[in-house]
Design an enzyme around this catalytic site. Structure first.
Site, PDB file in Angstrom:
ATOM      1  N   LEU A 161     -16.361  -6.212  -2.425  1.00  0.00           N
ATOM      2  CA  LEU A 161     -16.974  -7.272  -3.232  1.00  0.00           C
ATOM      3  C   LEU A 161     -18.192  -7.888  -2.547  1.00  0.00           C
ATOM      4  CD1 LEU A 161     -13.965  -9.114  -4.924  1.00  0.00           C
ATOM      5  CD2 LEU A 161     -15.418  -7.290  -5.831  1.00  0.00           C
ATOM      6  N   TYR A 195      -3.272   6.464   2.854  1.00  0.00           N
ATOM      7  CA  TYR A 195      -3.221   7.912   2.968  1.00  0.00           C
ATOM      8  C   TYR A 195      -2.587   8.317   4.301  1.00  0.00           C
ATOM      9  CZ  TYR A 195      -5.958   7.531  -1.247  1.00  0.00           C
ATOM     10  OH  TYR A 195      -6.361   7.202  -2.513  1.00  0.00           O
TER      11      TYR A 195
END
Length: 363
Positions: free
Chosen positions: A301, A182
């Site tokens: 994760l 971004y």
């Protein structure tokens, strides 16, 4: 007591444990305003037992939204809408909340993920995007408009104003989004930033605008608010932003008064090649923590309680963040506390659900 459930002083606040709910875009706002979905989404995560809950990436101006359905905090009307949601969440839970402030730059103006996620053209619900340089994110997309000094000043002011609204809402703090490709990440990476002025070229120049924004946010927040920054430690692309750059950036952030750094990676280029496996981003957080002394949050994760415990007890990170994993299992902190033989705060209405054979899980 496990290290995962040990309290942590983070800037001016002490969190009850080291588990963070990461910001997760819901693409469910109407003209930037939250609604019933946000009450439900934030409400059930606020009673998850996590030590900190982060509100999703929230645009500081309309053209900074990833999609037309992104949450916004660019006006007092948006603050009032969010206050109505927060009042209902706070009536049921005391978990501290922070908000991630963001601008999507060239990755703005896209459809919701479940609608394909493609770039939306003006006239089809989209708008002209802005970026450091007129380089599109992906082949076939319309190039963004390169920001001039007036645009840079406008965006820095928008971040500061949104931070002021977050403070007025009584949020525990702000996380500035410098990750995942971004706008602020676009300034950092030489793959997206080809400017030839004071904001492009050398590493020092590419740091300049993100540091300007963070400084403006810090100035807008009182000392009793947490200031965090989320970064992508590497682009996972040759010639792009990397860990050594992130170490320099983190050191500069600490000098500005940033309290913590949330270490992710990728998102800048579709050419990225990420070796995804459990805990694949943890070494980045560990290195930044070791070399800068900043409190770090590891993410990516992290799904097993013993894995999370090992990360914090070995000093690789101060906190662990869960995103998709806690959507799948909104009571993950409860289950982690049970597995580690510890306890967690839970609402009294739910304490009778403690499983047989588990003792003193809730407090």
């Amino acid at each position: 007591m496990s290290m995962l459930f040990t309290p942590l002083a983070l800037g001016p606040r002490t969190l009850q444990n080291r588990i963070v709910v990461a910001p997760m875009c819901q693409y469910s706002a109407v003209d930037g305003h939250p609604g019933a979905w946000h009450v439900m989404h934030l409400g059930h995560l606020a009673i998850s037992g996590a030590g900190l809950l982060t509100i999703e990436a929230t645009a500081v101006e309309p053209q900074g939204r990833i999609s037309p359905e992104d949450l916004g905090l660019w006006s007092e009307a948006h603050a009032a809408s969010l206050e109505r949601v927060l009042s209902q969440v706070r009536a049921c839970a005391a978990t501290p909340l922070v908000i991630q402030l963001a601008h999507a730059g060239r990755k703005a103006s896209t459809a919701k993920p479940w609608d394909g996620g493609e770039q939306l053209a003006p006239g089809r619900g989209g708008w002209v995007t802005e970026a450091p340089s007129a380089i599109p994110y992906a082949p076939g997309e319309a190039p963004p408009r390169a920001l001039d000094e007036a645009g840079l000043a406008r965006i820095a002011e928008a971040f500061a104003a949104a931070a002021g609204r977050a403070d007025a809402l009584g949020l525990a703090g702000v996380e500035v989004h410098c990750a995942h490709g971004y706008l602020l990440h676009q300034f950092l990476s030489p793959l997206a930033n080809r400017r030839d002025d004071a904001y492009g070229g050398s590493l020092e120049n590419r740091l300049r605008f993100p540091l300007r924004v963070v400084a403006a946010v810090r100035a807008a927040l009182p000392e009793n608010r947490i200031l965090g920054v989320r970064i992508s430690a590497t682009d996972w692309v040759d010639g792009g932003w990397g860990l050594e750059d992130s170490l320099v950036f983190a050191g500069r952030l600490r000098a500005l008064g940033v309290d913590s750094i949330h270490v992710s990676s990728g998102g800048l280029s579709p050419d990225q090649r990420i070796p995804v496996k459990p805990g694949y981003q943890v070494p980045f957080a560990a290195r930044i923590r070791q070399e800068t002394g900043l409190a770090t949050t590891a993410v990516g994760l992290i799904t097993d309680p013993w894995q999370a415990e090992a990360i914090v007890s070995s000093g690789q990170a101060d906190l662990v963040a869960l995103a998709r994993g806690i959507l799948y299992d909104p009571r993950w902190p409860w289950h982690a506390a049970a597995a580690l033989g510890d306890s967690v705060v839970a609402p009294p209405q739910y304490r009778r659900c403690q499983p047989h054979g588990v003792k003193d899980l809730f407090r």
